[in-house]
Scaffold this motif. Structure first.
Motif, PDB file in Angstrom:
ATOM      1  N   ALA A  30      23.546  42.756  75.362  1.00 45.94           N
ATOM      2  CA  ALA A  30      23.052  42.153  74.117  1.00 45.94           C
ATOM      3  C   ALA A  30      24.055  42.388  72.992  1.00 45.94           C
ATOM      4  CB  ALA A  30      21.688  42.728  73.743  1.00 45.94           C
ATOM      5  N   GLU A  31      24.572  43.604  72.904  1.00 42.48           N
ATOM      6  CA  GLU A  31      25.559  43.907  71.874  1.00 42.48           C
ATOM      7  C   GLU A  31      26.866  43.180  72.149  1.00 42.48           C
ATOM      8  OE1 GLU A  31      27.591  47.728  69.561  1.00 42.48           O
ATOM      9  OE2 GLU A  31      26.137  48.076  71.166  1.00 42.48           O
ATOM     10  N   ILE A  32      27.237  43.088  73.410  1.00 38.42           N
ATOM     11  CA  ILE A  32      28.460  42.359  73.763  1.00 38.42           C
ATOM     12  C   ILE A  32      28.332  40.892  73.358  1.00 38.42           C
ATOM     13  CG2 ILE A  32      29.849  41.501  75.701  1.00 38.42           C
ATOM     14  CD1 ILE A  32      29.412  44.211  77.069  1.00 38.42           C
ATOM     15  N   GLU A  33      27.182  40.284  73.613  1.00 41.21           N
ATOM     16  CA  GLU A  33      26.973  38.882  73.228  1.00 41.21           C
ATOM     17  C   GLU A  33      27.120  38.712  71.714  1.00 41.21           C
ATOM     18  OE1 GLU A  33      23.678  35.256  73.279  1.00 41.21           O
ATOM     19  OE2 GLU A  33      23.161  37.183  74.186  1.00 41.21           O
ATOM     20  N   ALA A  34      26.533  39.632  70.951  1.00 40.72           N
ATOM     21  CA  ALA A  34      26.628  39.555  69.495  1.00 40.72           C
ATOM     22  C   ALA A  34      28.075  39.702  69.024  1.00 40.72           C
ATOM     23  CB  ALA A  34      25.754  40.634  68.861  1.00 40.72           C
ATOM     24  N   LEU A  35      28.817  40.608  69.657  1.00 43.23           N
ATOM     25  CA  LEU A  35      30.219  40.825  69.283  1.00 43.23           C
ATOM     26  C   LEU A  35      31.094  39.632  69.662  1.00 43.23           C
ATOM     27  CD1 LEU A  35      30.549  44.587  70.313  1.00 43.23           C
ATOM     28  CD2 LEU A  35      30.697  43.684  67.977  1.00 43.23           C
ATOM     29  N   THR A  60      30.107  36.509  69.754  1.00 40.35           N
ATOM     30  CA  THR A  60      29.820  35.501  68.728  1.00 40.35           C
ATOM     31  C   THR A  60      30.566  35.826  67.442  1.00 40.35           C
ATOM     32  OG1 THR A  60      27.608  35.115  69.650  1.00 40.35           O
ATOM     33  CG2 THR A  60      27.991  34.405  67.374  1.00 40.35           C
ATOM     34  N   GLN A  61      30.598  37.098  67.082  1.00 42.53           N
ATOM     35  CA  GLN A  61      31.275  37.530  65.857  1.00 42.53           C
ATOM     36  C   GLN A  61      32.773  37.255  65.907  1.00 42.53           C
ATOM     37  OE1 GLN A  61      30.506  41.649  64.902  1.00 42.53           O
ATOM     38  NE2 GLN A  61      31.931  41.662  63.169  1.00 42.53           N
ATOM     39  N   VAL A  62      33.417  37.601  67.018  1.00 41.99           N
ATOM     40  CA  VAL A  62      34.870  37.430  67.097  1.00 41.99           C
ATOM     41  C   VAL A  62      35.240  35.960  67.210  1.00 41.99           C
ATOM     42  CG1 VAL A  62      35.212  37.622  69.625  1.00 41.99           C
ATOM     43  CG2 VAL A  62      36.967  38.443  68.046  1.00 41.99           C
ATOM     44  N   VAL A  63      34.443  35.173  67.893  1.00 39.39           N
ATOM     45  CA  VAL A  63      34.710  33.736  68.002  1.00 39.39           C
ATOM     46  C   VAL A  63      34.639  33.074  66.623  1.00 39.39           C
ATOM     47  CG1 VAL A  63      33.677  31.567  68.801  1.00 39.39           C
ATOM     48  CG2 VAL A  63      34.083  33.424  70.422  1.00 39.39           C
ATOM     49  N   GLN A  64      33.606  33.403  65.859  1.00 37.75           N
ATOM     50  CA  GLN A  64      33.466  32.835  64.519  1.00 37.75           C
ATOM     51  C   GLN A  64      34.588  33.306  63.595  1.00 37.75           C
ATOM     52  OE1 GLN A  64      29.465  34.047  63.458  1.00 37.75           O
ATOM     53  NE2 GLN A  64      28.522  32.291  64.502  1.00 37.75           N
ATOM     54  N   ILE A  80      36.801  44.458  67.027  1.00 34.81           N
ATOM     55  CA  ILE A  80      35.679  43.880  67.768  1.00 34.81           C
ATOM     56  C   ILE A  80      35.978  43.892  69.261  1.00 34.81           C
ATOM     57  CG2 ILE A  80      34.321  41.793  68.187  1.00 34.81           C
ATOM     58  CD1 ILE A  80      34.831  41.042  65.227  1.00 34.81           C
ATOM     59  N   LEU A  81      37.200  43.491  69.637  1.00 37.90           N
ATOM     60  CA  LEU A  81      37.557  43.492  71.060  1.00 37.90           C
ATOM     61  C   LEU A  81      37.596  44.902  71.631  1.00 37.90           C
ATOM     62  CD1 LEU A  81      38.218  41.076  72.954  1.00 37.90           C
ATOM     63  CD2 LEU A  81      38.228  40.475  70.537  1.00 37.90           C
TER      64      LEU A  81
END
Length: 241
Positions: free
Chosen positions: A115-120, A122-126, A181-182
């Motif tokens: 769940a946290e990986i998915e959020a991260l 999304t964050q790095v892509v944006q 983030i990565l």
């Protein structure tokens, strides 16, 4: 005479891009954190500097001119970054978003870090999408104008941001944020290692994340250690003339 261990990580990678693979193998940051000496980098990463030095000295000394980025004109390098690295991010981002959502939906109940990986993700892509737009619309066009001014013996073009140093500082800060983030994703995913028996989508997701991080390191290296310092020096040179 400066010894190899006294030289900075960034300088060595700038001189020979193949050195990046050695630093990567030993967990040494060659992009955002490349401004420190090899000795200090080894100390931080708990690596024997003599081993690293031996590996660096045994690198193939023949540079491939096609990838001798340090010799390229700045406008050509900027176009290369857009065509190769910006395009890679644009093409990879939708896939990463799909993978992260799917894998978390199917396996998140058992592997709660997803769940946290998915959020991260999304964050790095944006963040990267916004970051690359700024480079393509503002910073890179100005760097190209500096190259033209030098070629035509012109003056520094008028800009609303005062000096190229200002957008460069912003881009470097954003590089550090994306890199962080990565690093968080890498830690949560055990360095992009899927659990034993993971399905193909799970494995493909982590493989893509690993690839994305490696591309980001190369991307940031080309900007932080080559393009940006040379753009700053070029602007100063034109202002002196």
């Amino acid at each position: 005479m400066t010894t190899l261990q006294e030289r900075t990580v960034a300088d060595v990678v700038t001189e020979n891009i193949k050195a990046a693979h050695i630093f990567k193998k030993h967990g040494i940051d060659f992009c955002c954190g490349g401004g420190i000496s090899i000795a200090r980098a080894c100390e931080k990463a708990k690596v024997d500097p003599s081993i690293l030095e031996e590996e660096l000295l045994n690198l193939d000394k023949v540079q491939d001119r096609a990838h001798d980025y340090n010799s390229w004109k700045l406008d050509f390098l900027a176009d290369h970054i857009i065509n190769v690295h910006h395009t890679y991010v644009e093409e990879s981002s939708p896939l990463l978003l799909q993978y992260s959502k799917r894998v978390n939906h199917v396996h998140g109940h058992h592997y709660t870090e997803l769940a946290e990986i998915e959020a991260l993700v999304t964050q790095v892509v944006q963040a990267m999408a916004a970051h690359q737009r700024k480079e393509e619309l503002i910073l890179f066009p100005f760097i190209k104008k500096l190259v033209t001014a030098e070629r035509e013996n012109g003056e520094v073009p008028a800009i609303h941001f005062g000096t190229v140093e200002n957008p460069i500082k912003m881009m470097e800060e954003e590089h550090e944020e994306a890199g962080e983030i990565l690093r968080k994703i890498s830690k949560l995913s055990n360095n992009f290692t899927p659990p034993q028996g993971a399905c193909n989508t799970y494995r493909a997701f982590y493989a893509k994340l690993d690839e994305f991080e490696q591309d980001l390191h190369q991307h940031i290296h080309l900007e932080n250690n080559i393009l940006f310092p040379k753009a700053l020096n070029l602007e100063k040179k034109l202002k002196r003339n």
